[in-house]
Design a protein around this motif. Structure first.
Motif, mmCIF file in Angstrom:
data_model
loop_
_atom_site.group_PDB
_atom_site.id
_atom_site.type_symbol
_atom_site.label_atom_id
_atom_site.label_comp_id
_atom_site.label_asym_id
_atom_site.label_seq_id
_atom_site.Cartn_x
_atom_site.Cartn_y
_atom_site.Cartn_z
ATOM 1 N N GLU A 298 -3.862 -4.070 -2.681
ATOM 2 C CA GLU A 298 -4.253 -3.221 -3.525
ATOM 3 C C GLU A 298 -4.639 -1.623 -2.734
ATOM 4 O O GLU A 298 -3.995 -0.862 -3.492
ATOM 5 C CB GLU A 298 -5.573 -3.490 -4.486
ATOM 6 N N GLN A 299 -5.264 -1.780 -1.959
ATOM 7 C CA GLN A 299 -5.516 -0.389 -1.118
ATOM 8 C C GLN A 299 -4.140 0.061 -0.586
ATOM 9 O O GLN A 299 -3.988 1.264 -0.779
ATOM 10 C CB GLN A 299 -6.389 -0.447 -0.164
ATOM 11 N N LEU A 300 -3.358 -0.814 0.078
ATOM 12 C CA LEU A 300 -2.170 -0.313 0.406
ATOM 13 C C LEU A 300 -1.253 0.103 -0.900
ATOM 14 O O LEU A 300 -0.587 1.227 -0.517
ATOM 15 C CB LEU A 300 -1.334 -1.396 1.143
ATOM 16 N N ARG A 301 -1.274 -0.481 -1.923
ATOM 17 C CA ARG A 301 -0.490 0.074 -2.930
ATOM 18 C C ARG A 301 -0.956 1.694 -3.489
ATOM 19 O O ARG A 301 0.012 2.481 -3.809
ATOM 20 C CB ARG A 301 -0.308 -0.888 -4.303
ATOM 21 N N VAL A 302 -2.144 1.579 -3.522
ATOM 22 C CA VAL A 302 -2.716 3.206 -3.675
ATOM 23 C C VAL A 302 -2.199 4.008 -2.595
ATOM 24 O O VAL A 302 -1.932 4.960 -3.091
ATOM 25 C CB VAL A 302 -4.181 2.971 -4.074
ATOM 26 N N GLN A 303 -2.347 3.559 -1.329
ATOM 27 C CA GLN A 303 -2.255 4.623 -0.191
ATOM 28 C C GLN A 303 -0.831 4.691 -0.089
ATOM 29 O O GLN A 303 -0.326 5.657 0.842
ATOM 30 C CB GLN A 303 -2.963 4.213 0.797
ATOM 31 N N ARG A 304 0.112 3.686 -0.526
ATOM 32 C CA ARG A 304 1.589 3.908 -0.079
ATOM 33 C C ARG A 304 2.011 5.393 -0.075
ATOM 34 O O ARG A 304 2.226 5.677 -1.202
ATOM 35 C CB ARG A 304 2.322 2.848 -0.625
ATOM 36 N N SER A 305 2.736 5.914 0.799
ATOM 37 C CA SER A 305 3.264 7.250 0.505
ATOM 38 C C SER A 305 4.939 7.168 0.207
ATOM 39 O O SER A 305 5.334 8.351 0.077
ATOM 40 C CB SER A 305 3.095 7.970 1.861
#
Length: 318
Positions: A298-305
């Motif tokens: 979930e954190q990766l989805r939010v932070q994905r650039s």
């Protein structure tokens, strides 16, 4: 042989003049086996002797010819009104599967049982016997073939196999590095020609059974290597299995799935060394994620650039 003077056919067969038909047949069989050209390849004297005893048997095995021969000697053939020329033969030995087939056919031609009816009692067509004539012979192919399945490990490492060939146990050496369709030759283990002792070779066509992991692609050994999402993204050292045992390989960061890692000289045995080993990276996702993993995703989805479908969306528009 009447044209070259009187020939004692009884002496040629080594029998007494009082011998009966069965005795003549037994004497001919014995001598024919001894002097047959296939038993004496390249021996011109044996071949000439074989024709001589065949000529003697042709005359003495036929009751009418024998009577005229005993009465008129070297002029027996003319006395019967059958025309000039002595009896003789040209034989195509290659048309027979084995020696016994030849003998049985020959006995039949000369009036014995089991022969061709068209020749019985009438001699050979074509008239006289040519002193310089050579029998037309084609070599009999006694070679045999068989298919043998070998495991992938046997093909890679080589080894010994025991096979049952013509009721005989034969030890076969499988060289390391054989491939699908390879052919092995076992000398002198093929079909046996009765009456001559000749034996052909046996050719084994190898079929390699598939392996659960490894596959052979030309000279290269291949396998799919399952890796995790983070190993592809972050890279790192992973433990892999090679034919020689465990090894460590490095995955570069950001490696996409489907790319292959090459391990030189770690693959299939070749005549000059070893081929390469190619490991194709495949993304292996777990059947379920732990709660901690889900939080990190979930954190990766939010932070994905980046959007992985950015270029796809632009190219897919019609």
């Amino acid at each position: 042989m009447a044209g070259s003077g009187y020939k004692d056919y009884f002496q040629v067969l080594g029998v007494d003049r009082s011998v009966d038909a069965d005795g003549i047949k037994r004497a001919f069989r014995k001598l024919a086996r001894q002097y047959h050209p296939d038993v004496n390849p390249g021996d011109a004297s044996a071949e000439a002797r074989f024709k001589e005893i065949s000529e003697a048997y042709e005359v003495l095995s036929d009751a009418d010819k024998r009577r005229r021969y005993e009465q008129f000697g070297q002029y027996w053939n003319q006395a019967g009104g059958m025309g000039g020329g002595a009896p003789g033969m040209d034989v195509d030995f290659g048309r027979y599967g084995n020696f016994d087939d030849f003998i049985n056919d020959l006995l039949g031609r000369f009036g014995g049982p089991g022969g061709s009816p068209g020749f019985q009692g009438g001699g050979f067509p074509g008239g006289g016997f040519s002193r310089g004539a050579q029998a037309s012979r084609s070599p009999v192919n006694l070679d045999a073939e068989a298919s043998v399945g070998v495991s992938f490990t046997e093909a890679y490492r080589g080894g010994e196999r025991t096979l049952s060939v013509n009721n005989e146990r034969v030890q076969v050496r499988i060289p390391a590095g054989v491939k699908n369709g390879s052919r092995l030759r076992l000398k002198g283990k093929g079909n046996l020609q009765p009456g001559t002792g000749r034996r052909g070779d046996l050719y084994l066509n190898l079929s390699i059974k598939p392996h659960a992991i490894w596959r052979l692609d030309g000279d290269q050994l291949r396998a799919d290597l399952p890796v995790s999402f983070d190993e592809l993204a972050l890279g790192g050292m992973v433990t892999v299995m090679t034919p020689d045992g465990e090894a460590q390989v490095s995955i570069p960061p950001g490696t996409p799935p489907g790319r292959s890692l090459r391990l030189k000289n770690k693959g299939w045995p070749l005549k000059a060394g070893r081929g390469d080993l190619l490991l194709t990276l495949t993304l292996e996702l777990p059947a379920s994620w732990s709660s901690e993993e889900q939080q990190l995703l979930e954190q990766l989805r939010v932070q994905r650039s980046s959007n992985p479908r950015h270029d796809w969306l632009r190219s897919a528009a019609l």
